[in-house]
Design a protein around this motif. Structure first.
Motif, mmCIF file in Angstrom:
data_model
loop_
_atom_site.group_PDB
_atom_site.id
_atom_site.type_symbol
_atom_site.label_atom_id
_atom_site.label_comp_id
_atom_site.label_asym_id
_atom_site.label_seq_id
_atom_site.Cartn_x
_atom_site.Cartn_y
_atom_site.Cartn_z
ATOM 1 N N VAL A 132 6.744 -10.002 -4.220
ATOM 2 C CA VAL A 132 6.754 -9.079 -5.353
ATOM 3 C C VAL A 132 5.425 -8.353 -5.523
ATOM 4 O O VAL A 132 5.387 -7.142 -5.717
ATOM 5 C CB VAL A 132 7.134 -9.838 -6.641
ATOM 6 C CG1 VAL A 132 6.900 -8.974 -7.867
ATOM 7 C CG2 VAL A 132 8.579 -10.308 -6.579
ATOM 8 N N LYS A 133 4.326 -9.090 -5.445
ATOM 9 C CA LYS A 133 3.024 -8.467 -5.676
ATOM 10 C C LYS A 133 2.709 -7.402 -4.622
ATOM 11 O O LYS A 133 2.206 -6.324 -4.942
ATOM 12 C CB LYS A 133 1.922 -9.529 -5.693
ATOM 13 C CG LYS A 133 0.519 -8.944 -5.923
ATOM 14 C CD LYS A 133 -0.515 -10.025 -6.102
ATOM 15 C CE LYS A 133 -1.922 -9.454 -6.190
ATOM 16 N NZ LYS A 133 -2.053 -8.403 -7.224
ATOM 17 N N LYS A 134 2.997 -7.712 -3.355
ATOM 18 C CA LYS A 134 2.726 -6.737 -2.303
ATOM 19 C C LYS A 134 3.567 -5.481 -2.472
ATOM 20 O O LYS A 134 3.079 -4.358 -2.300
ATOM 21 C CB LYS A 134 2.963 -7.362 -0.929
ATOM 22 C CG LYS A 134 1.892 -8.364 -0.505
ATOM 23 C CD LYS A 134 2.163 -8.898 0.898
ATOM 24 C CE LYS A 134 1.070 -9.866 1.327
ATOM 25 N NZ LYS A 134 1.341 -10.416 2.688
ATOM 26 N N LEU A 135 4.839 -5.666 -2.794
ATOM 27 C CA LEU A 135 5.695 -4.505 -3.012
ATOM 28 C C LEU A 135 5.194 -3.663 -4.181
ATOM 29 O O LEU A 135 5.108 -2.435 -4.103
ATOM 30 C CB LEU A 135 7.129 -4.946 -3.293
ATOM 31 C CG LEU A 135 7.999 -5.390 -2.119
ATOM 32 C CD1 LEU A 135 9.386 -5.759 -2.623
ATOM 33 C CD2 LEU A 135 8.100 -4.309 -1.049
ATOM 34 N N SER A 136 4.863 -4.331 -5.285
ATOM 35 C CA SER A 136 4.424 -3.620 -6.479
ATOM 36 C C SER A 136 3.102 -2.894 -6.256
ATOM 37 O O SER A 136 2.979 -1.701 -6.512
ATOM 38 C CB SER A 136 4.297 -4.607 -7.642
ATOM 39 O OG SER A 136 3.811 -3.949 -8.796
ATOM 40 N N ASP A 137 2.108 -3.632 -5.757
ATOM 41 C CA ASP A 137 0.779 -3.033 -5.570
ATOM 42 C C ASP A 137 0.799 -1.938 -4.519
ATOM 43 O O ASP A 137 0.188 -0.877 -4.697
ATOM 44 C CB ASP A 137 -0.236 -4.114 -5.183
ATOM 45 C CG ASP A 137 -0.521 -5.093 -6.307
ATOM 46 O OD1 ASP A 137 -0.086 -4.819 -7.452
ATOM 47 O OD2 ASP A 137 -1.164 -6.127 -6.048
ATOM 48 N N GLY A 138 1.487 -2.198 -3.397
ATOM 49 C CA GLY A 138 1.508 -1.222 -2.324
ATOM 50 C C GLY A 138 2.205 0.067 -2.717
ATOM 51 O O GLY A 138 1.725 1.168 -2.447
ATOM 52 N N THR A 139 3.351 -0.051 -3.382
ATOM 53 C CA THR A 139 4.089 1.143 -3.783
ATOM 54 C C THR A 139 3.337 1.915 -4.855
ATOM 55 O O THR A 139 3.280 3.150 -4.829
ATOM 56 C CB THR A 139 5.488 0.762 -4.288
ATOM 57 O OG1 THR A 139 6.136 -0.065 -3.320
ATOM 58 C CG2 THR A 139 6.330 2.001 -4.530
ATOM 59 N N SER A 140 2.745 1.201 -5.805
ATOM 60 C CA SER A 140 1.970 1.874 -6.842
ATOM 61 C C SER A 140 0.799 2.643 -6.250
ATOM 62 O O SER A 140 0.513 3.780 -6.657
ATOM 63 C CB SER A 140 1.451 0.848 -7.857
ATOM 64 O OG SER A 140 2.516 0.228 -8.527
ATOM 65 N N ARG A 141 0.135 2.040 -5.293
ATOM 66 C CA ARG A 141 -1.010 2.705 -4.674
ATOM 67 C C ARG A 141 -0.590 4.006 -4.001
ATOM 68 O O ARG A 141 -1.253 5.032 -4.109
ATOM 69 C CB ARG A 141 -1.658 1.775 -3.653
ATOM 70 C CG ARG A 141 -2.911 2.352 -3.002
ATOM 71 C CD ARG A 141 -3.407 1.458 -1.892
ATOM 72 N NE ARG A 141 -4.594 2.015 -1.254
ATOM 73 C CZ ARG A 141 -4.983 1.741 -0.025
ATOM 74 N NH1 ARG A 141 -4.266 0.900 0.704
ATOM 75 N NH2 ARG A 141 -6.062 2.276 0.484
ATOM 76 N N ILE A 142 0.549 3.963 -3.296
ATOM 77 C CA ILE A 142 1.027 5.143 -2.610
ATOM 78 C C ILE A 142 1.416 6.240 -3.598
ATOM 79 O O ILE A 142 0.993 7.392 -3.484
ATOM 80 C CB ILE A 142 2.228 4.794 -1.713
ATOM 81 C CG1 ILE A 142 1.788 3.881 -0.568
ATOM 82 C CG2 ILE A 142 2.876 6.064 -1.165
ATOM 83 C CD1 ILE A 142 0.768 4.476 0.358
#
Length: 230
Positions: A132-142
């Motif tokens: 969850v954290k990787k999906l959330s942080d990565g998508t938000s950054r993009i």
């Protein structure tokens, strides 16, 4: 002239752009950018397990889901043209792979592309899975990078695009986090508009990109099929 423009290290595509011989769009329109993220990851006692690429593949929309007039497109080979982003430090900081399909941030993924009828309208669905954290942080950054500049230029394969972005209201179809934006590409005096909406539901990320009308039409069914448990 058909030009593929990918804009994220996630492999999220802004659109499979078909620049037509004639266009009714008005070149030069500008949009004020803003972050398009809503919601935040919810901490739970037991995090949902990541789905395999094979499992994601079975959850993609197919022509039967879309209805008549949709034609699947074969997978396009990864583009490795030199890509330069001008006027947007946030995107430039993501590195060269942020503007191509060379590197994907998430290990589990599946993708399907379709054209509609005899028009140049296209729609692309991508599914990703990770914690969850990787999906959330990565998508938000993009998405923050994509909407963090009023306007910028992308030079890919010898073609220069002027790009503007606009935050859109988050879709109310469900999920834990939502992102949505509208991108306008201008090249050779002609413009193409693409909508991109991403929804995270637990350990799954759905991204729908392409013609705004097609994205709106199929978002509900795409999310329902992607998150179905049986």
């Amino acid at each position: 002239m058909r030009v593929r423009v990918a804009t994220t290290a996630l492999g999220i595509t802004a659109a499979l752009l078909a620049v037509p011989a004639c266009s009714t769009d008005t070149p030069g329109s500008k949009h004020r950018p803003a972050s398009s993220r809503t919601g935040k990851p919810t901490e739970v006692a037991q995090e949902p397990a990541a789905l395999s690429s094979a499992a994601l593949e079975s959850r993609l929309l197919d022509p039967r889901d879309l209805g008549s007039g949709y034609l699947p497109q074969p997978e396009r080979p990864a583009q490795h043209d030199d890509v330069t982003v001008l006027g947007c430090p946030a995107l430039s900081e993501l590195g060269g792979d942020a503007a191509t399909d060379g590197t994907l941030a998430f290990p589990h993924k599946a993708k399907a592309d379709f054209t509609y009828g005899y028009s140049s309208s296209e729609i692309s669905e991508e599914l990703y899975s990770d914690n969850v954290k990787k999906l959330s942080d990565g998508t938000s950054r993009i998405f923050d990078a994509m909407t963090g500049c009023p306007a910028y230029q992308v030079v890919a394969g010898g073609t220069q695009f002027d790009v503007t972005s606009q935050k859109l209201p988050a879709p109310s179809v469900g999920g834990d986090e939502q992102w949505s934006l509208l991108l306008t590409y201008i090249a050779g005096g002609r413009s193409t508009v693409a909508k991109q909406t991403a929804i995270r539901d637990g350990s799954l990320l759905l991204v729908l990109s392409g013609s705004p009308a097609l994205v709106d039409r199929h978002l509900d069914k795409a999310l329902a099929k992607a998150t179905a448990t049986s």
